[in-house]
Motif scaffolding. Structure first.
Motif, PDB file in Angstrom:
ATOM      1  N   PHE A  98       6.499   9.971  -0.541  1.00  0.00           N
ATOM      2  CA  PHE A  98       6.006  10.699   0.749  1.00  0.00           C
ATOM      3  C   PHE A  98       6.062   9.653   1.681  1.00  0.00           C
ATOM      4  O   PHE A  98       5.515   8.640   1.805  1.00  0.00           O
ATOM      5  CB  PHE A  98       4.426  11.277   0.668  1.00  0.00           C
ATOM      6  CG  PHE A  98       4.404  12.266  -0.447  1.00  0.00           C
ATOM      7  CD1 PHE A  98       4.939  13.515  -0.132  1.00  0.00           C
ATOM      8  CD2 PHE A  98       4.138  12.022  -1.609  1.00  0.00           C
ATOM      9  CE1 PHE A  98       4.778  14.871  -0.953  1.00  0.00           C
ATOM     10  CE2 PHE A  98       4.076  13.303  -2.504  1.00  0.00           C
ATOM     11  CZ  PHE A  98       4.266  14.415  -2.148  1.00  0.00           C
ATOM     12  N   PRO A  99       7.136  10.058   2.756  1.00  0.00           N
ATOM     13  CA  PRO A  99       7.405   9.063   3.779  1.00  0.00           C
ATOM     14  C   PRO A  99       6.040   8.796   4.663  1.00  0.00           C
ATOM     15  O   PRO A  99       6.218   7.574   5.255  1.00  0.00           O
ATOM     16  CB  PRO A  99       8.559   9.848   4.586  1.00  0.00           C
ATOM     17  CG  PRO A  99       8.318  11.091   4.309  1.00  0.00           C
ATOM     18  CD  PRO A  99       8.029  11.128   2.968  1.00  0.00           C
ATOM     19  N   ALA A 103       2.680   2.716   0.447  1.00  0.00           N
ATOM     20  CA  ALA A 103       3.046   2.483  -1.321  1.00  0.00           C
ATOM     21  C   ALA A 103       1.663   2.773  -1.938  1.00  0.00           C
ATOM     22  O   ALA A 103       1.717   3.349  -2.994  1.00  0.00           O
ATOM     23  CB  ALA A 103       3.765   1.264  -1.706  1.00  0.00           C
ATOM     24  N   LEU A 104       0.811   2.104  -1.797  1.00  0.00           N
ATOM     25  CA  LEU A 104      -0.759   2.371  -2.300  1.00  0.00           C
ATOM     26  C   LEU A 104      -1.090   3.862  -2.115  1.00  0.00           C
ATOM     27  O   LEU A 104      -1.578   4.298  -3.113  1.00  0.00           O
ATOM     28  CB  LEU A 104      -1.600   1.421  -1.526  1.00  0.00           C
ATOM     29  CG  LEU A 104      -2.886   1.487  -2.166  1.00  0.00           C
ATOM     30  CD1 LEU A 104      -3.191   0.874  -3.436  1.00  0.00           C
ATOM     31  CD2 LEU A 104      -4.057   0.701  -1.058  1.00  0.00           C
ATOM     32  N   GLN A 105      -0.918   4.364  -1.011  1.00  0.00           N
ATOM     33  CA  GLN A 105      -1.193   5.825  -0.930  1.00  0.00           C
ATOM     34  C   GLN A 105      -0.404   6.674  -1.903  1.00  0.00           C
ATOM     35  O   GLN A 105      -0.875   7.655  -2.379  1.00  0.00           O
ATOM     36  CB  GLN A 105      -1.247   6.294   0.538  1.00  0.00           C
ATOM     37  CG  GLN A 105      -2.326   5.612   1.565  1.00  0.00           C
ATOM     38  CD  GLN A 105      -2.073   5.656   2.942  1.00  0.00           C
ATOM     39  OE1 GLN A 105      -0.697   5.915   3.396  1.00  0.00           O
ATOM     40  NE2 GLN A 105      -3.034   5.907   3.526  1.00  0.00           N
ATOM     41  N   ASN A 106       0.717   6.376  -1.972  1.00  0.00           N
ATOM     42  CA  ASN A 106       1.848   7.293  -2.978  1.00  0.00           C
ATOM     43  C   ASN A 106       1.243   7.191  -4.258  1.00  0.00           C
ATOM     44  O   ASN A 106       1.259   8.204  -4.972  1.00  0.00           O
ATOM     45  CB  ASN A 106       3.177   6.780  -2.668  1.00  0.00           C
ATOM     46  CG  ASN A 106       3.988   7.477  -1.648  1.00  0.00           C
ATOM     47  OD1 ASN A 106       4.668   8.622  -1.969  1.00  0.00           O
ATOM     48  ND2 ASN A 106       4.243   7.031  -0.380  1.00  0.00           N
ATOM     49  N   HIS A 151       2.944  -1.076   2.834  1.00  0.00           N
ATOM     50  CA  HIS A 151       4.461  -0.990   3.348  1.00  0.00           C
ATOM     51  C   HIS A 151       4.773   0.618   3.271  1.00  0.00           C
ATOM     52  O   HIS A 151       4.437   1.195   2.079  1.00  0.00           O
ATOM     53  CB  HIS A 151       5.392  -1.772   2.640  1.00  0.00           C
ATOM     54  CG  HIS A 151       5.306  -3.138   3.268  1.00  0.00           C
ATOM     55  ND1 HIS A 151       4.444  -4.088   3.081  1.00  0.00           N
ATOM     56  CD2 HIS A 151       6.623  -3.812   3.883  1.00  0.00           C
ATOM     57  CE1 HIS A 151       4.696  -5.193   3.651  1.00  0.00           C
ATOM     58  NE2 HIS A 151       5.925  -5.088   3.925  1.00  0.00           N
ATOM     59  N   TYR A 152       5.410   1.325   4.132  1.00  0.00           N
ATOM     60  CA  TYR A 152       5.933   2.453   4.069  1.00  0.00           C
ATOM     61  C   TYR A 152       7.164   2.686   3.295  1.00  0.00           C
ATOM     62  O   TYR A 152       7.988   1.643   3.149  1.00  0.00           O
ATOM     63  CB  TYR A 152       5.998   3.233   5.548  1.00  0.00           C
ATOM     64  CG  TYR A 152       4.458   3.542   6.019  1.00  0.00           C
ATOM     65  CD1 TYR A 152       3.903   4.716   5.792  1.00  0.00           C
ATOM     66  CD2 TYR A 152       3.781   2.504   6.787  1.00  0.00           C
ATOM     67  CE1 TYR A 152       2.749   4.922   6.243  1.00  0.00           C
ATOM     68  CE2 TYR A 152       2.558   2.665   7.277  1.00  0.00           C
ATOM     69  CZ  TYR A 152       1.984   3.924   7.098  1.00  0.00           C
ATOM     70  OH  TYR A 152       0.817   4.163   7.500  1.00  0.00           O
ATOM     71  N   PRO A 153       7.625   3.551   2.945  1.00  0.00           N
ATOM     72  CA  PRO A 153       8.963   3.887   2.168  1.00  0.00           C
ATOM     73  C   PRO A 153      10.217   3.321   2.883  1.00  0.00           C
ATOM     74  O   PRO A 153      11.170   2.489   2.205  1.00  0.00           O
ATOM     75  CB  PRO A 153       8.879   5.223   1.587  1.00  0.00           C
ATOM     76  CG  PRO A 153       7.731   5.635   1.604  1.00  0.00           C
ATOM     77  CD  PRO A 153       6.905   5.043   2.679  1.00  0.00           C
TER      78      PRO A 153
END
Length: 260
Positions: A98-99, A103-106, A151-153
């Motif tokens: 999910f963009p 990373a942690l939230q994904n 970090h985000y994707p």
């Protein structure tokens, strides 16, 4: 008793028979590689085993419990299929992160959604969230991504995104981890880092099914290989034996072509 037992699996798309009476077993801690040319039915078989596609015939059992019986509508109710799908973790070719989430939230997301269904969630929300976060951080560390947790994707390389996807699949503690050509969307220089993670999972005796085009990886890491062609299982056997000494002519032709 095998962990996974599939018998007589068939799947049609219109008039096209994509899978034809396929049967297989998978033992606890075993890594099974599925190989074959494009269009041989590898991905469809994987998707049938975790119910992203519904088999038109056959029976699928996990730990002796019937997950799917094409002849029994009682096993096909959507609410039940969703629960049964939790036995499987699936890592896609193209990551599917999910963009809008880090990373942690994904990695935490699926666990959070399931936790909200628990009757004690409201009373213990902080403790549950803390437990999920700790687990997610440990999984990211296992993937070598501790410093990328926030970090985000779009801030991650393809190899890093795929490792986040693997951590996400592991977060729900599936009985069987499934990979659909996990390196096919990666540049060659990034393929190695994902294969190293898969090798580590195999060393940890993670039960896995891996659809792959990496023949050297399949030979060296998988316990068994299943070769498919035209929607059927042509040959299966111990990994090194099948790669180095195939018995069936179609297997020999495929491997000879692949090594050219």
């Amino acid at each position: 008793m095998a962990l996974l037992e599939a018998s007589g699996i068939g799947k049609n798309f219109g008039d096209t028979k994509v899978l034809k009476d396929i049967s297989l077993t998978l033992e606890q801690g075993e890594a099974l590689a599925i190989i074959g040319s494009s269009g041989s039915g590898k991905t469809t078989l994987l998707r049938c085993l975790n119910f992203l596609e519904r088999p038109d015939s056959g029976v699928i059992k996990v730990n002796g419990e019937t997950m799917w019986d094409a002849a029994d509508p009682a096993t096909q109710r959507e609410s039940e299929v969703r629960k049964k799908r939790l036995h499987f973790g699936l890592v896609f070719q193209n990551f599917n992160l999910f963009p809008q989430y880090t990373a942690l939230q994904n990695v935490m997301l699926a666990g959070e959604l399931l936790a909200k269904e628990r009757p004690d969630y409201k009373a213990n929300k902080k403790a549950i969230q803390a437990e999920l976060e700790q687990q997610a951080r440990e999984l990211l560390a296992q993937m070598g991504l501790s410093e990328r947790a926030n970090h985000y994707p779009h801030q991650l390389s393809g190899g890093q995104q795929q490792r986040v996807a693997i951590a996400r699949a592991l977060a729900l503690h599936p009985d069987i981890l499934c990979f659909d050509e996990p390196t096919s969307a990666l540049d060659p220089e990034l393929t190695g880092e994902v294969l190293r993670v898969l090798r580590d999972l195999a060393d940890r005796k993670t039960t896995m099914i891996i659809v792959t085009h990496e023949m050297h990886f399949a030979r060296d890491v998988a316990d068994r290989i299943l070769f498919m062609d035209g929607g059927v299982v042509v040959e299966e056997g111990p990994a090194k034996q099948l790669i180095e000494h195939p018995q069936e002519e179609r297997t020999k032709q495929f491997l000879a072509h692949y090594s050219e």
